[in-house]
Design a protein around this motif. Structure first.
Motif, PDB file in Angstrom:
ATOM      1  N   UNK A   6       0.888  -1.224  -0.121  1.00 25.72           N
ATOM      2  CA  UNK A   6       0.081  -0.007  -0.264  1.00 25.72           C
ATOM      3  C   UNK A   6       0.875   1.288  -0.217  1.00 25.72           C
ATOM      4  N   UNK A   7       0.407   2.130  -0.572  1.00 26.81           N
ATOM      5  CA  UNK A   7       1.350   3.688  -0.692  1.00 26.81           C
ATOM      6  C   UNK A   7       1.960   3.928   0.874  1.00 26.81           C
ATOM      7  N   UNK A   8       0.881   3.766   1.776  1.00 26.88           N
ATOM      8  CA  UNK A   8       1.351   4.126   3.174  1.00 26.88           C
ATOM      9  C   UNK A   8       2.270   3.337   3.705  1.00 26.88           C
ATOM     10  N   UNK A   9       2.317   2.014   3.337  1.00 23.01           N
ATOM     11  CA  UNK A   9       3.152   1.048   3.870  1.00 23.01           C
ATOM     12  C   UNK A   9       4.470   1.390   3.110  1.00 23.01           C
ATOM     13  N   UNK A  10       4.822   1.764   1.933  1.00 20.77           N
ATOM     14  CA  UNK A  10       6.021   2.007   1.262  1.00 20.77           C
ATOM     15  C   UNK A  10       6.513   3.394   1.751  1.00 20.77           C
ATOM     16  N   UNK A  11       5.677   4.203   2.174  1.00 22.01           N
ATOM     17  CA  UNK A  11       6.385   5.514   2.886  1.00 22.01           C
ATOM     18  C   UNK A  11       6.782   5.278   4.109  1.00 22.01           C
ATOM     19  N   UNK A  12       6.369   4.557   4.800  1.00 18.14           N
ATOM     20  CA  UNK A  12       6.744   3.998   6.367  1.00 18.14           C
ATOM     21  C   UNK A  12       8.179   3.168   6.306  1.00 18.14           C
ATOM     22  N   UNK A  13       8.281   2.166   5.278  1.00 12.44           N
ATOM     23  CA  UNK A  13       9.234   1.336   5.170  1.00 12.44           C
ATOM     24  C   UNK A  13      10.502   1.982   4.696  1.00 12.44           C
ATOM     25  N   UNK A  14      10.335   2.700   3.373  1.00 10.92           N
ATOM     26  CA  UNK A  14      11.147   3.061   2.534  1.00 10.92           C
ATOM     27  C   UNK A  14      11.729   4.407   2.562  1.00 10.92           C
ATOM     28  N   UNK A  15      11.118   5.438   3.392  1.00  7.73           N
ATOM     29  CA  UNK A  15      11.495   6.573   3.696  1.00  7.73           C
ATOM     30  C   UNK A  15      12.641   6.624   4.710  1.00  7.73           C
ATOM     31  N   UNK A  16      13.963   7.423   4.023  1.00  3.50           N
ATOM     32  CA  UNK A  16      15.211   7.602   4.760  1.00  3.50           C
ATOM     33  C   UNK A  16      14.693   8.617   6.159  1.00  3.50           C
ATOM     34  N   UNK A  17      15.143   7.983   7.516  1.00  2.00           N
ATOM     35  CA  UNK A  17      15.084   9.039   8.325  1.00  2.00           C
ATOM     36  C   UNK A  17      16.524   9.525   8.935  1.00  2.00           C
ATOM     37  N   UNK A  18      16.632  10.276   9.847  1.00  2.73           N
ATOM     38  CA  UNK A  18      17.702  11.187  10.153  1.00  2.73           C
ATOM     39  C   UNK A  18      19.102  10.210  10.192  1.00  2.73           C
ATOM     40  N   UNK A  19      19.122   9.039  11.155  1.00  8.39           N
ATOM     41  CA  UNK A  19      20.290   8.136  10.864  1.00  8.39           C
ATOM     42  C   UNK A  19      20.863   7.824   9.469  1.00  8.39           C
ATOM     43  N   UNK A  20      19.667   7.290   8.791  1.00  5.82           N
ATOM     44  CA  UNK A  20      20.097   7.170   7.450  1.00  5.82           C
ATOM     45  C   UNK A  20      20.740   7.906   6.721  1.00  5.82           C
ATOM     46  N   UNK A  21      20.428   9.383   6.767  1.00  3.73           N
ATOM     47  CA  UNK A  21      21.221  10.380   6.061  1.00  3.73           C
ATOM     48  C   UNK A  21      22.441  10.390   6.476  1.00  3.73           C
ATOM     49  N   UNK A  22      22.611  10.349   7.830  1.00  2.00           N
ATOM     50  CA  UNK A  22      24.244  10.368   8.161  1.00  2.00           C
ATOM     51  C   UNK A  22      24.927   9.489   7.730  1.00  2.00           C
ATOM     52  N   UNK A  23      24.274   8.121   7.477  1.00  2.00           N
ATOM     53  CA  UNK A  23      25.162   7.059   6.776  1.00  2.00           C
ATOM     54  C   UNK A  23      25.554   7.349   5.117  1.00  2.00           C
ATOM     55  N   UNK A  24      24.481   8.090   4.496  1.00  2.00           N
ATOM     56  CA  UNK A  24      24.773   8.264   3.186  1.00  2.00           C
ATOM     57  C   UNK A  24      25.716   9.677   3.093  1.00  2.00           C
ATOM     58  N   UNK A  25      25.824  10.468   4.103  1.00  2.00           N
ATOM     59  CA  UNK A  25      26.790  11.654   3.887  1.00  2.00           C
ATOM     60  C   UNK A  25      27.939  11.817   3.040  1.00  2.00           C
ATOM     61  N   UNK A  26      28.693  10.567   3.100  1.00  2.00           N
ATOM     62  CA  UNK A  26      29.864  10.670   2.233  1.00  2.00           C
ATOM     63  C   UNK A  26      29.999   9.754   0.789  1.00  2.00           C
ATOM     64  N   UNK A  27      28.297   9.468   0.569  1.00  2.00           N
ATOM     65  CA  UNK A  27      28.351   8.810  -0.728  1.00  2.00           C
ATOM     66  C   UNK A  27      27.810   9.831  -1.933  1.00  2.00           C
ATOM     67  N   UNK A  28      28.080   9.695  -3.004  1.00  2.00           N
ATOM     68  CA  UNK A  28      27.304  10.650  -4.024  1.00  2.00           C
ATOM     69  C   UNK A  28      26.958   9.607  -5.517  1.00  2.00           C
ATOM     70  N   UNK A  29      25.986  10.214  -5.940  1.00  2.00           N
ATOM     71  CA  UNK A  29      25.474   9.519  -7.293  1.00  2.00           C
ATOM     72  C   UNK A  29      24.998   8.498  -7.099  1.00  2.00           C
TER      73      UNK A  29
END
Length: 62
Positions: A6-29
């Motif tokens: 369901x669209x709501x399930x996708x949003x909850x499961x696959x949205x990046x949260x604050x800690x995820x963004x920290x892990x992505x900080x040094x990655x590009x493209x």
């Protein structure tokens, strides 16, 4: 891995949260996108995917 979400399930499961963004900080493209997908997949399934078809696909409804 669940394939029909369901669209709501996708949003909850696959949205990046604050800690995820920290892990992505040094990655590009494409590396950043690939890492994000693997990270969220691992959080949901508890394992890494063996092939791309394991990721859920968007199914358009009429």
């Amino acid at each position: 891995m669940k394939q029909d979400w369901d669209p709501d399930e996708l949003i909850v499961a696959w949205t990046l949260v604050e800690d995820d963004w920290r892990l992505l900080g040094n990655k590009t493209g494409a590396t950043r996108l690939g890492f994000a997908l693997l990270l969220k997949y691992f959080e949901i399934a508890g394992e890494f995917p063996s092939y791309g078809e394991q990721f859920p696909r968007r199914r358009w409804s009429s």
